[in-house]
Design a protein around this motif. Sequence first.
Motif, PDB file in Angstrom:
ATOM      1  N   ASP A 148       0.804  -1.215   0.000  1.00 27.37           N
ATOM      2  CA  ASP A 148       0.000   0.000   0.000  1.00 27.37           C
ATOM      3  C   ASP A 148       0.838   1.267   0.000  1.00 27.37           C
ATOM      4  OD1 ASP A 148       1.058  -0.060   2.494  1.00 27.37           O
ATOM      5  OD2 ASP A 148      -0.839   0.089   3.590  1.00 27.37           O
ATOM      6  N   ASP A 155      -5.472   6.055   5.637  1.00 25.60           N
ATOM      7  CA  ASP A 155      -6.919   6.127   5.770  1.00 25.60           C
ATOM      8  C   ASP A 155      -7.301   6.613   7.163  1.00 25.60           C
ATOM      9  OD1 ASP A 155      -7.168   5.146   3.237  1.00 25.60           O
ATOM     10  OD2 ASP A 155      -7.287   3.047   3.899  1.00 25.60           O
ATOM     11  N   ASP A 157      -9.708   5.526   8.856  1.00 24.48           N
ATOM     12  CA  ASP A 157     -10.146   4.395   9.669  1.00 24.48           C
ATOM     13  C   ASP A 157      -9.043   3.368   9.846  1.00 24.48           C
ATOM     14  OD1 ASP A 157     -10.049   3.571   7.084  1.00 24.48           O
ATOM     15  OD2 ASP A 157     -11.948   2.453   7.112  1.00 24.48           O
ATOM     16  N   ASP A 159      -6.644   0.806  11.159  1.00 25.72           N
ATOM     17  CA  ASP A 159      -6.800  -0.174  12.236  1.00 25.72           C
ATOM     18  C   ASP A 159      -5.424  -0.610  12.698  1.00 25.72           C
ATOM     19  OD1 ASP A 159      -7.328  -2.244  13.940  1.00 25.72           O
ATOM     20  OD2 ASP A 159      -8.738  -3.267  12.591  1.00 25.72           O
ATOM     21  N   ASP A 162      -4.279  -4.115  11.751  1.00 27.47           N
ATOM     22  CA  ASP A 162      -4.421  -4.557  10.369  1.00 27.47           C
ATOM     23  C   ASP A 162      -3.270  -5.431   9.926  1.00 27.47           C
ATOM     24  OD1 ASP A 162      -6.859  -3.615   9.745  1.00 27.47           O
ATOM     25  OD2 ASP A 162      -6.184  -1.803   8.729  1.00 27.47           O
ATOM     26  N   ASP A 381     -13.126  -4.814  -4.663  1.00 29.71           N
ATOM     27  CA  ASP A 381     -12.573  -5.565  -3.526  1.00 29.71           C
ATOM     28  C   ASP A 381     -12.356  -7.038  -3.853  1.00 29.71           C
ATOM     29  OD1 ASP A 381     -12.565  -3.327  -1.813  1.00 29.71           O
ATOM     30  OD2 ASP A 381     -14.679  -3.616  -1.348  1.00 29.71           O
ATOM     31  N   LYS A 416     -13.944  -9.811  -1.359  1.00 27.74           N
ATOM     32  CA  LYS A 416     -14.194  -9.436   0.020  1.00 27.74           C
ATOM     33  C   LYS A 416     -15.629  -8.945   0.161  1.00 27.74           C
ATOM     34  CE  LYS A 416      -9.699  -8.451   2.034  1.00 27.74           C
ATOM     35  NZ  LYS A 416      -8.910  -7.479   2.831  1.00 27.74           N
ATOM     36  N   THR A 418     -16.922  -8.150   3.106  1.00 27.22           N
ATOM     37  CA  THR A 418     -16.689  -7.040   4.025  1.00 27.22           C
ATOM     38  C   THR A 418     -15.177  -6.918   4.200  1.00 27.22           C
ATOM     39  OG1 THR A 418     -16.704  -8.370   6.055  1.00 27.22           O
ATOM     40  CG2 THR A 418     -18.845  -7.603   5.227  1.00 27.22           C
ATOM     41  N   LYS A 419     -14.747  -6.042   5.076  1.00 23.92           N
ATOM     42  CA  LYS A 419     -13.319  -5.870   5.315  1.00 23.92           C
ATOM     43  C   LYS A 419     -12.658  -7.159   5.797  1.00 23.92           C
ATOM     44  CE  LYS A 419     -10.100  -3.157   8.106  1.00 23.92           C
ATOM     45  NZ  LYS A 419      -9.957  -2.113   9.148  1.00 23.92           N
ATOM     46  N   ASP A 420     -13.408  -7.967   6.549  1.00 17.97           N
ATOM     47  CA  ASP A 420     -12.836  -9.164   7.173  1.00 17.97           C
ATOM     48  C   ASP A 420     -13.370 -10.475   6.620  1.00 17.97           C
ATOM     49  OD1 ASP A 420     -11.348  -7.592   9.085  1.00 17.97           O
ATOM     50  OD2 ASP A 420     -13.247  -7.242  10.112  1.00 17.97           O
ATOM     51  N   TYR A 452     -12.999 -15.724   7.512  1.00 18.58           N
ATOM     52  CA  TYR A 452     -13.247 -14.535   8.332  1.00 18.58           C
ATOM     53  C   TYR A 452     -12.013 -14.257   9.168  1.00 18.58           C
ATOM     54  CZ  TYR A 452     -15.103 -11.460  11.947  1.00 18.58           C
ATOM     55  OH  TYR A 452     -15.311 -10.409  12.803  1.00 18.58           O
TER      56      TYR A 452
END
Length: 454
Positions: A148, A155, A157, A159, A162, A381, A416, A418-420, A452
């Motif tokens: 990245d 970002d 958000d 984490d 991550d 995604d 994906k 969702t994110k997870d 997940y």
Amino acid sequence: MNRKGVAVAALLGTLGLPLYGQASEYAEISRQAEQQARWGSLGAAISAYRQVLANPDLQASHNQARLRLARLHLDSFDYPAARSELAQLIANAPDSEEAKQARKLQRKAASKTKAHSYGGKVQFALIHDTDTANASAGSPVSEPSFNDDDDEDLDDDFDEDDDFADADFDDDLLEDVDLDEDDLDDDEDLDDEDDDAGDTDVTAKPKPSVHDNRRQASAALRYSYGLNERGDRWNLAGNFSHARQDDQDTLNRETIALSTGPVFLVPDWRLKVNPSVTYLQLYKDHRYDVSSTIWSLGVSHKLNRVLELGVRYNYENRDLNSENTPDVEVDTLKFSVKFKPTSHDSFDLSYSPKVEDNDQRKKDKDQGGWKVAYARKLPWDSFAGIAYTRRHTDYGNDPKGKEEDEDKYALTLGHKLTKDLLLAVSYERKEKNSNQVGKDKNNESTSLSLSYRF
């Protein structure tokens, strides 16, 4: 324009020239340093920004240079140096845009040295095999990681956990351990050959292929304890897998693996050193149990932002609990290269020579294998991955001079939700060719999986 206007314009231009020249000089230094960080050496890029900070004529660019220097220290695993640069930047210009970015980088640096970190993954898969006795035993899908560093801003958000799951642990602790059914059956195959050693005119008949479905559930748990402010850590990991066949009950299996060991950082050389020990227990319905202890030493070197080199040595002591089966010692040396030229492309290349010493000399193996894999980040995604693996096995002390070549072709598509939460489909073709008549094997696997992360 009259003479007075010309004079004023000339004076303003003269005053502005030094500022423009300084900005231009920094822009060129920064461009070359970022090129070094991406394609050359992180150390050279760090030196370039330190020279900028030591030059009072480039005072106007010090905030930008300090922010980029902190990013480079993070890339080099020098977390104390990164924290120091970020704190000084925020103290000098607390309301600047650079300070806003610095606060986000502070959170990332703190996550690398926090006292306790944990994470994991659960996966459920439905798999169809055309010859289930020759299928691969590992996880059908391994989610690729992408670089990245193309993104200038973090970002909002972000984490702090991550990066934890991928930083020091692979999803599969047993990637370099042979647990496929046809590999474990080699001992029995060689015993069968002894019975026919005197019948040179007998032609062996290949075993019939058996289509079957299996349901596979697995869980990977990770915990990490920070040893100091430098970022050295002690890791503990566990992998658990349960596979059930629809028809071939004798191929049902449960696998438990526990691993622990420290990770030491050497920022000056951008090294990670990871000694570890892993204990494996495989339970096989009606047939055998496998227990192994694996001692490992791994070293990785981050040359720049897109290229990482690694080497790992494994010593495995394996006990296959079945009739007349001796203990096995396995030495494996693995060389790996991870290349991520863009934020959407990831290449992995590895070469693994392996020596397997058996109490019965005729079952000794010399192996050499290599793997190349490519993954591409797709819109919405999603990602696509393709991999090819080849392995040559030489039974040097086998009376018949047995040799085998194994090829694997794999294709994966993932999305994906969702994110997870990840949904993926995969296809693998595995071909094992032997110089012994009737010993060729092949299998095609198709899987649908849901994973997940937490």
